[in-house]
Enzyme design. Structure first.
Site, mmCIF file in Angstrom:
data_model
loop_
_atom_site.group_PDB
_atom_site.id
_atom_site.type_symbol
_atom_site.label_atom_id
_atom_site.label_comp_id
_atom_site.label_asym_id
_atom_site.label_seq_id
_atom_site.Cartn_x
_atom_site.Cartn_y
_atom_site.Cartn_z
ATOM 1 C CB SER A 14 6.928 -11.122 16.013
ATOM 2 O OG SER A 14 6.487 -10.156 15.060
ATOM 3 N N GLY A 15 5.628 -13.402 14.687
ATOM 4 C CA GLY A 15 4.543 -13.805 13.798
ATOM 5 C C GLY A 15 4.940 -14.769 12.706
ATOM 6 C CG ASP A 58 13.864 0.242 9.073
ATOM 7 O OD1 ASP A 58 13.059 -0.012 8.148
ATOM 8 O OD2 ASP A 58 13.703 1.174 9.877
ATOM 9 C CB VAL A 59 12.549 -3.515 4.593
ATOM 10 C CG1 VAL A 59 12.918 -4.937 4.993
ATOM 11 C CG2 VAL A 59 11.175 -3.113 5.139
ATOM 12 C CE1 TYR A 152 -0.771 -5.743 6.423
ATOM 13 C CE2 TYR A 152 -2.876 -6.683 5.748
ATOM 14 C CZ TYR A 152 -1.560 -6.846 6.146
ATOM 15 O OH TYR A 152 -1.036 -8.110 6.244
ATOM 16 C CE LYS A 156 1.049 -7.311 3.674
ATOM 17 N NZ LYS A 156 2.418 -7.876 3.645
#
Length: 247
Positions: A14-15, A58-59, A152, A156
């Site tokens: 997605s995205g 799945d990482v 998050y 990042k």
């Protein structure tokens, strides 16, 4: 820009991940799309056509990442470009966020990114060439509040400095590592922002260009980092944010 290249895109269900996979394919690359939601990446690969393959991954699972690398090489012979787009975000006030949830976000966004960089990087180092593009975020550079994104933002920020470290470690070995840091774009992850008038007004009001980004406005920046157009760049962060981080 990517003719005769083989590109692996994680988080492609997605995205931005799905968008970047389409952009790479349109630019001439053979594309391996990977994500946990197998039905979505199968649909994407079928839509892209014969120069595409889908691999469930799945990482956070080492065996999945190893299988992704071996499948891509078996199918297309090599990996020229890796795009790490897999990521999760769970907004919550920092004082209320369970440590287990914080660890989960870092497990996907940081450890998962490193695991994929390492697995694909070993292959690229053997070949003496390759380009890795890590999808970071402006929230790896500045605070997210009042959006309340402690895990998050931390993840990042780590991805950005991991990009610098890997870029420098591998600079003399032919493997480049750069990061793309989008500002506010519409995606599955940010859907809640655009359906909430108060949140969307906050973005519009505080972005110097007074709008969110359109999906296509990341395309050229991505192609630049992935291709030989950025052959003298490594360890860098390319920010596409309407001026958000320049304030």
């Amino acid at each position: 820009a990517l003719e005769d290249s083989v590109i692996v895109v994680s988080g492609a269900s997605s995205g931005l991940g799905a968008r970047l996979a389409r952009v790479a394919h349109s630019a001439g690359a053979d594309v391996v799309v990977a994500a946990r939601r197998e039905d979505r990446i199968q649909d994407l690969a079928e839509d892209l056509g014969e120069r595409a393959a889908a691999v469930r991954c799945d990482v956070t699972v080492p065996a999945d990442v190893e299988a992704l690398v071996s499948t891509a090489i078996d199918r297309f012979g090599r990996i020229d470009v890796l795009v790490n787009s897999a990521g999760i975000s769970i907004p919550m006030a920092a004082e209320d966020e369970p440590v287990e949830q914080f660890e989960r976000v870092l497990g996907v966004n940081v450890v998962g990114t490193f695991r994929t960089c390492q697995a694909v990087g070993r292959h690229m180092l053997e070949r003496g060439r390759g380009s890795i593009v890590n999808v970071a975020s402006v929230l790896g550079m500045v605070a997210g509040a009042p959006m309340r994104q402690a895990s998050y933002c931390a993840s990042k920020g780590a991805v950005i400095n991991l990009t610098r470290e890997l870029g420098v470690q591998w600079a003399r070995k032919g493997v480049r590592v750069n990061a793309l840091a989008p500002g506010w774009f519409e995606s599955e992850m940010t859907e809640g922002i655009w359906t909430d008038e108060r949140s969307s007004d906050f973005i519009t009001r505080n972005t110097p260009m007074a709008r969110r980004g359109d999906a296509h406005e990341l395309d050229t920046a991505f192609l630049f980092l992935a291709s030989a157009g950025s052959s003298y760049m490594t360890g860098q962060v390319l920010t596409v944010d309407g001026g958000w981080t320049a304030r």
